[in-house]
Design a protein around this motif. Structure first.
Motif, PDB file in Angstrom:
ATOM      1  N   LYS A   1     -25.363  -4.265 -16.286  1.00  0.00           N
ATOM      2  CA  LYS A   1     -26.828  -4.305 -16.287  1.00  0.00           C
ATOM      3  C   LYS A   1     -27.332  -5.663 -15.801  1.00  0.00           C
ATOM      4  CE  LYS A   1     -30.809  -3.549 -19.263  1.00  0.00           C
ATOM      5  NZ  LYS A   1     -31.281  -3.283 -20.612  1.00  0.00           N
ATOM      6  N   ALA A   2     -26.689  -6.747 -16.288  1.00  0.00           N
ATOM      7  CA  ALA A   2     -27.096  -8.094 -15.867  1.00  0.00           C
ATOM      8  C   ALA A   2     -26.878  -8.289 -14.369  1.00  0.00           C
ATOM      9  CB  ALA A   2     -26.312  -9.138 -16.657  1.00  0.00           C
ATOM     10  N   ARG A   3     -25.763  -7.783 -13.841  1.00  0.00           N
ATOM     11  CA  ARG A   3     -25.502  -7.900 -12.405  1.00  0.00           C
ATOM     12  C   ARG A   3     -26.547  -7.154 -11.594  1.00  0.00           C
ATOM     13  NH1 ARG A   3     -20.099  -7.204 -13.593  1.00  0.00           N
ATOM     14  NH2 ARG A   3     -20.173  -5.004 -13.010  1.00  0.00           N
ATOM     15  N   LYS A   4     -26.904  -5.952 -12.063  1.00  0.00           N
ATOM     16  CA  LYS A   4     -27.908  -5.160 -11.342  1.00  0.00           C
ATOM     17  C   LYS A   4     -29.254  -5.863 -11.332  1.00  0.00           C
ATOM     18  CE  LYS A   4     -26.033  -0.521 -11.876  1.00  0.00           C
ATOM     19  NZ  LYS A   4     -26.233   0.798 -12.484  1.00  0.00           N
ATOM     20  N   GLU A   5     -29.653  -6.427 -12.468  1.00  0.00           N
ATOM     21  CA  GLU A   5     -30.942  -7.122 -12.532  1.00  0.00           C
ATOM     22  C   GLU A   5     -30.950  -8.337 -11.608  1.00  0.00           C
ATOM     23  OE1 GLU A   5     -31.547  -7.975 -16.657  1.00  0.00           O
ATOM     24  OE2 GLU A   5     -32.158  -5.916 -17.123  1.00  0.00           O
ATOM     25  N   ASN A   6     -29.873  -9.109 -11.634  1.00  0.00           N
ATOM     26  CA  ASN A   6     -29.791 -10.288 -10.770  1.00  0.00           C
ATOM     27  C   ASN A   6     -29.759  -9.898  -9.301  1.00  0.00           C
ATOM     28  OD1 ASN A   6     -29.830 -12.060 -12.898  1.00  0.00           O
ATOM     29  ND2 ASN A   6     -27.618 -12.214 -13.054  1.00  0.00           N
TER      30      ASN A   6
END
Length: 154
Positions: free
Chosen positions: A46-51
């Motif tokens: 999720k963090a990778r997608k947001e970034n």
């Protein structure tokens, strides 16, 4: 017989990943880093997608003003807009052939940054101002004030 807790086996990767994140995320992340493996824990994904979304979208977005959003002209688009205007405003079909309508379209066609259409109040005020100007001009041409003075004196 062994004394075991009853457990449910689920054959879903997402459940396994949530379990791994909840129970041993530090060990998993360490292993992933050592083996140059991208972490598949739900929080990390999720963090990778947001970034990634912010990096790829924000750099390319630019805010455009309303005047920049002018639709390019085509005969087909104008025909469609004219018909929609006729129907939605309940105009007679002959309105498209009226000389004043053609004049308005010719004037609008010369605009380079779109057309600003006046609001209801501004239109009303302009109609009243034009009427008063026309009436004053008509009164001076016909010398109505002199006529009223003669009529009142008799």
């Amino acid at each position: 017989m062994l004394n075991r807790k009853e457990c449910i086996l689920v054959n879903e990767i997402s459940t396994l990943r949530r379990h791994a994140e909840a129970k041993f995320s530090a060990k998993y992340r360490k292993w992933a880093k050592e083996h140059l493996f991208e972490s598949m824990l739900p929080g990390d994904v999720k963090a990778r997608k947001e970034n990634a979304a912010q990096q790829s979208i924000n750099a390319h977005l630019t805010e455009r003003k309303l005047a920049e959003r002018v639709v390019s002209y085509t005969d087909r688009l104008f025909k469609q807009a004219a018909i929609e205007w006729l129907v939605s405003t309940d105009q007679p079909i002959q309105a498209l052939e009226h000389p004043k309508f053609k004049e308005m379209i010719d004037i609008a066609a010369r605009a380079t940054n779109g057309v600003k259409i006046p609001g209801r109040k501004a239109t009303r005020a302009e109609i009243i101002r034009t009427f008063k100007t026309h009436l004053t001009g008509l009164r001076s041409k016909l010398n109505v004030s002199k006529f009223y003075d003669i009529a009142l004196s008799t």
